[in-house]
Design a protein around this motif. Structure first.
Motif, PDB file in Angstrom:
ATOM      1  N   ILE A 445     -80.262  11.984 -26.723  1.00 24.20           N
ATOM      2  CA  ILE A 445     -81.521  11.250 -26.910  1.00 24.20           C
ATOM      3  C   ILE A 445     -81.467  10.394 -28.169  1.00 24.20           C
ATOM      4  O   ILE A 445     -81.096  10.866 -29.244  1.00 24.20           O
ATOM      5  CB  ILE A 445     -82.707  12.232 -26.993  1.00 24.20           C
ATOM      6  N   LEU A 446     -81.850   9.118 -27.994  1.00 21.69           N
ATOM      7  CA  LEU A 446     -82.126   8.221 -29.121  1.00 21.69           C
ATOM      8  C   LEU A 446     -83.627   8.005 -29.137  1.00 21.69           C
ATOM      9  O   LEU A 446     -84.193   7.444 -28.198  1.00 21.69           O
ATOM     10  CB  LEU A 446     -81.379   6.892 -28.967  1.00 21.69           C
ATOM     11  N   LEU A 447     -84.276   8.464 -30.200  1.00 26.74           N
ATOM     12  CA  LEU A 447     -85.737   8.530 -30.270  1.00 26.74           C
ATOM     13  C   LEU A 447     -86.283   7.539 -31.283  1.00 26.74           C
ATOM     14  O   LEU A 447     -85.916   7.564 -32.454  1.00 26.74           O
ATOM     15  CB  LEU A 447     -86.157   9.953 -30.662  1.00 26.74           C
ATOM     16  N   VAL A 448     -87.167   6.660 -30.818  1.00 22.93           N
ATOM     17  CA  VAL A 448     -87.956   5.789 -31.691  1.00 22.93           C
ATOM     18  C   VAL A 448     -89.362   6.368 -31.739  1.00 22.93           C
ATOM     19  O   VAL A 448     -89.965   6.620 -30.698  1.00 22.93           O
ATOM     20  CB  VAL A 448     -87.975   4.340 -31.162  1.00 22.93           C
ATOM     21  N   GLU A 449     -89.868   6.596 -32.936  1.00 25.44           N
ATOM     22  CA  GLU A 449     -91.133   7.334 -33.036  1.00 25.44           C
ATOM     23  C   GLU A 449     -91.843   7.004 -34.338  1.00 25.44           C
ATOM     24  O   GLU A 449     -91.260   7.118 -35.423  1.00 25.44           O
ATOM     25  CB  GLU A 449     -90.838   8.833 -32.951  1.00 25.44           C
ATOM     26  N   GLN A 450     -93.127   6.568 -34.231  1.00 24.75           N
ATOM     27  CA  GLN A 450     -93.936   6.325 -35.423  1.00 24.75           C
ATOM     28  C   GLN A 450     -94.290   7.628 -36.136  1.00 24.75           C
ATOM     29  O   GLN A 450     -94.450   7.657 -37.353  1.00 24.75           O
ATOM     30  CB  GLN A 450     -95.234   5.606 -35.044  1.00 24.75           C
ATOM     31  N   ASN A 451     -94.408   8.704 -35.345  1.00 21.50           N
ATOM     32  CA  ASN A 451     -94.739   9.998 -35.927  1.00 21.50           C
ATOM     33  C   ASN A 451     -93.489  10.552 -36.602  1.00 21.50           C
ATOM     34  O   ASN A 451     -92.692  11.274 -36.018  1.00 21.50           O
ATOM     35  CB  ASN A 451     -95.234  10.940 -34.828  1.00 21.50           C
ATOM     36  N   ALA A 452     -93.309  10.173 -37.869  1.00 21.04           N
ATOM     37  CA  ALA A 452     -92.073  10.500 -38.569  1.00 21.04           C
ATOM     38  C   ALA A 452     -91.858  12.005 -38.691  1.00 21.04           C
ATOM     39  O   ALA A 452     -90.721  12.483 -38.617  1.00 21.04           O
ATOM     40  CB  ALA A 452     -92.083   9.859 -39.961  1.00 21.04           C
ATOM     41  N   LEU A 453     -92.937  12.768 -38.861  1.00 15.96           N
ATOM     42  CA  LEU A 453     -92.793  14.214 -39.024  1.00 15.96           C
ATOM     43  C   LEU A 453     -92.258  14.848 -37.754  1.00 15.96           C
ATOM     44  O   LEU A 453     -91.389  15.721 -37.793  1.00 15.96           O
ATOM     45  CB  LEU A 453     -94.143  14.823 -39.413  1.00 15.96           C
ATOM     46  N   MET A 454     -92.743  14.398 -36.604  1.00 20.08           N
ATOM     47  CA  MET A 454     -92.224  14.886 -35.331  1.00 20.08           C
ATOM     48  C   MET A 454     -90.765  14.472 -35.149  1.00 20.08           C
ATOM     49  O   MET A 454     -89.910  15.274 -34.764  1.00 20.08           O
ATOM     50  CB  MET A 454     -93.062  14.339 -34.180  1.00 20.08           C
ATOM     51  N   ALA A 455     -90.472  13.202 -35.433  1.00 16.82           N
ATOM     52  CA  ALA A 455     -89.118  12.683 -35.233  1.00 16.82           C
ATOM     53  C   ALA A 455     -88.109  13.413 -36.113  1.00 16.82           C
ATOM     54  O   ALA A 455     -86.991  13.712 -35.686  1.00 16.82           O
ATOM     55  CB  ALA A 455     -89.086  11.184 -35.508  1.00 16.82           C
TER      56      ALA A 455
END
Length: 492
Positions: A445-455
């Motif tokens: 998985i390559l994940l783009v995510e604004q929720n930095a804490l989750m990412a």
């Protein structure tokens, strides 16, 4: 005195409330920035102010007159000018001709030509009047777009992402122009801008939109310290966020590279968005790509899949070069994308949406049944909704469907774009758990995510992108342990 005021402003697109009950005002001579995550409603707000869309409810008053529902040209004549995210210039005409065409609509005879020269002087293009617009630098094209917006005898200037795609030196020049237009020329300005350093530098006040609602309003200092605003940008996950599926319980990633980008450069028109991007994902990993709005995260995913093909650079997947190939062939090789917009077919049922990828991939019937059963195991709530059409699903259900659909077929690497966007924290946690389960089952998985804490909680490794360039590579622990670095790279 208020130059512009909106009261209870809102607009619906079908069942979607794009803006809801927005109260806003700006005084003459003020520079107000509108910020918010992607999809917050910022450009929709501009579209309502300029007559592109009539509001579903509420008032828009300019100099005391209700202008809601007027046509764009009628609103422009009243003194509201606008620039656009994508520059709206005639590339084969000269700089002078580009500004003269709209100026002739508002000014008669020689006055139009005089006004053109005044405007070009204001925006710093007076020495380039005879240059062909398409030959200008991207920064000068942005300034030309602003010049066109000024031809309507503008008292109020709406600037939509004026530094988008600009390198630092041209961004600085545009900031200087914005300050000049406000402080020396007396324009009132509403600015949409993703670059927070720009926003904090130029704004008298800031309004924050979040999913169509006004979340906060205040001085730059107040907004910078506002915890609700930080949550809107960094996500609704509490700081103590942890997952029941610890990363150590997953199968260790191999050392085999499955995906690699080498010096990738991608453009939107003349806007240089990705600049020598290089990153690598190993088989079995979860790699998070983080960065502020407009940094180039989604463009990176689109470049990989060939949706926005890079001009230069090399992208390899399973040791095969894929850039230059059509998207359908790239997908058949085992890559899939969960887009931020979800792209659910509203008139198809949930189950029909899930089945669509099989028509393109030629999967045997037995394998198809097994994959559908697995999808419903990942997301049990979908089973009860399987015969509901897409337009009857909640945001959380649509997100689950988008993730499940991307798994259909022979997928061994998934690109996830903002899977937590618009979801309640409880649903975000569930989606995060499922991402780990999918990875545990063997999907890279390559994940783009604004929720930095989750990412960061999910990731084995992290890249941070800023203004189209990779500025950090390392582990989540290394990034979080350096508080100053993580604040500079990810903070508001």
């Amino acid at each position: 005195m208020k130059l512009l005021e909106t009261t209870g402003l809102g607009i619906n697109f079908g069942s979607l409330e794009a803006l809801q009950n927005v109260n806003f005002s700006i005084k003459p001579g003020e520079l107000r920035s509108i910020i918010g995550p992607n999809g917050a409603g910022k450009t929709t707000f501009f579209n309502l102010l300029t007559g592109v869309h009539p509001p579903s409810k509420g008032q828009i008053r300019f100099k005391g007159e209700d202008i809601a529902g007027l046509k764009p040209h009628q609103i422009a004549r009243k003194g509201i000018g606008r620039s656009f995210q994508i520059t709206a210039i005639f590339p084969e005409l000269t700089v002078f001709e580009n500004v003269l065409i709209p100026a002739m609509y508002y000014h008669k005879g020689s006055k139009a030509r005089d006004r053109v020269m005044e405007i070009l002087e204001e925006v710093g293009l007076a020495d380039k009047t005879n240059e062909v617009a398409g030959n200008l630098s991207h920064g000068d094209q942005r300034h030309l777009d602003i010049a066109i917006a000024l031809t309507c005898k503008a008292e109020l200037l709406l600037l939509d992402e004026p530094t988008s795609g600009l390198p630092p030196e041209e961004s600085l020049r545009t900031v200087e122009l914005i300050n000049k237009l406000k402080n020396e020329k007396g324009y009132t300005i509403i600015l949409i801008e993703h670059k927070m350093d720009v926003v904090l530098k130029v704004s008298d006040a800031i309004t924050v939109l979040y999913f169509g609602r006004k979340l906060a309003e205040g001085t730059p200092e107040e907004i910078q310290q506002n915890e609700e605003v930080q949550k809107a940008y960094l996500g609704g996950m509490e700081k103590g966020f942890s997952l029941s599926q610890k990363k150590g319980e997953r199968a260790k990633s191999t050392k085999r590279e499955i995906l690699r980008l080498e010096k990738v450069n991608t453009y939107y028109g003349e806007s240089h968005v990705l600049q020598d991007i290089s990153l690598m994902v190993r088989e079995g990993e979860i790699v998070s790509l983080l960065g502020r709005n407009g940094a180039g995260k989604t463009t990176t995913l689109r470049s990989i899949l060939g949706l926005t093909p890079p001009r230069t650079g090399v992208i390899t997947f399973n040791n095969e070069t894929i850039n230059g190939k059509p998207t359908n062939r790239i997908v058949k090789s085992g890559l899939s994308l969960v887009p931020a917009e979800r792209r659910i077919f509203q008139n198809l049922t949930l189950h029909e949406n899930l089945e669509l990828p099989f028509f393109l991939k030629g999967i045997p019937a037995q394998e198809k049944r097994e994959q559908l059963e697995q999808a419903y195991e990942y997301f049990p709530a979908m089973k009860d909704r399987s015969h509901h059409k897409g337009n009857r699903l909640s945001g959380g259900e649509q997100q689950m469907l988008a993730v499940a659909r991307a798994l259909m077929g022979h997928v061994n690497c998934m690109l996830l774009d903002e899977p937590s966007q618009g979801l309640a924290p409880l649903i975000v946690r569930h989606v995060a758990e499922i991402i780990l389960e999918i990875n545990k089952a063997g999907v890279t998985i390559l994940l783009v995510e604004q929720n930095a804490l989750m990412a960061l909680a999910l990731a084995d490794r992290v890249y941070v992108i800023d203004q189209g360039q990779i500025v950090y590579e390392g582990t989540p622990q290394e990034l979080l342990s350096d508080q100053e670095l993580s604040q500079n790279l990810l903070g508001v």
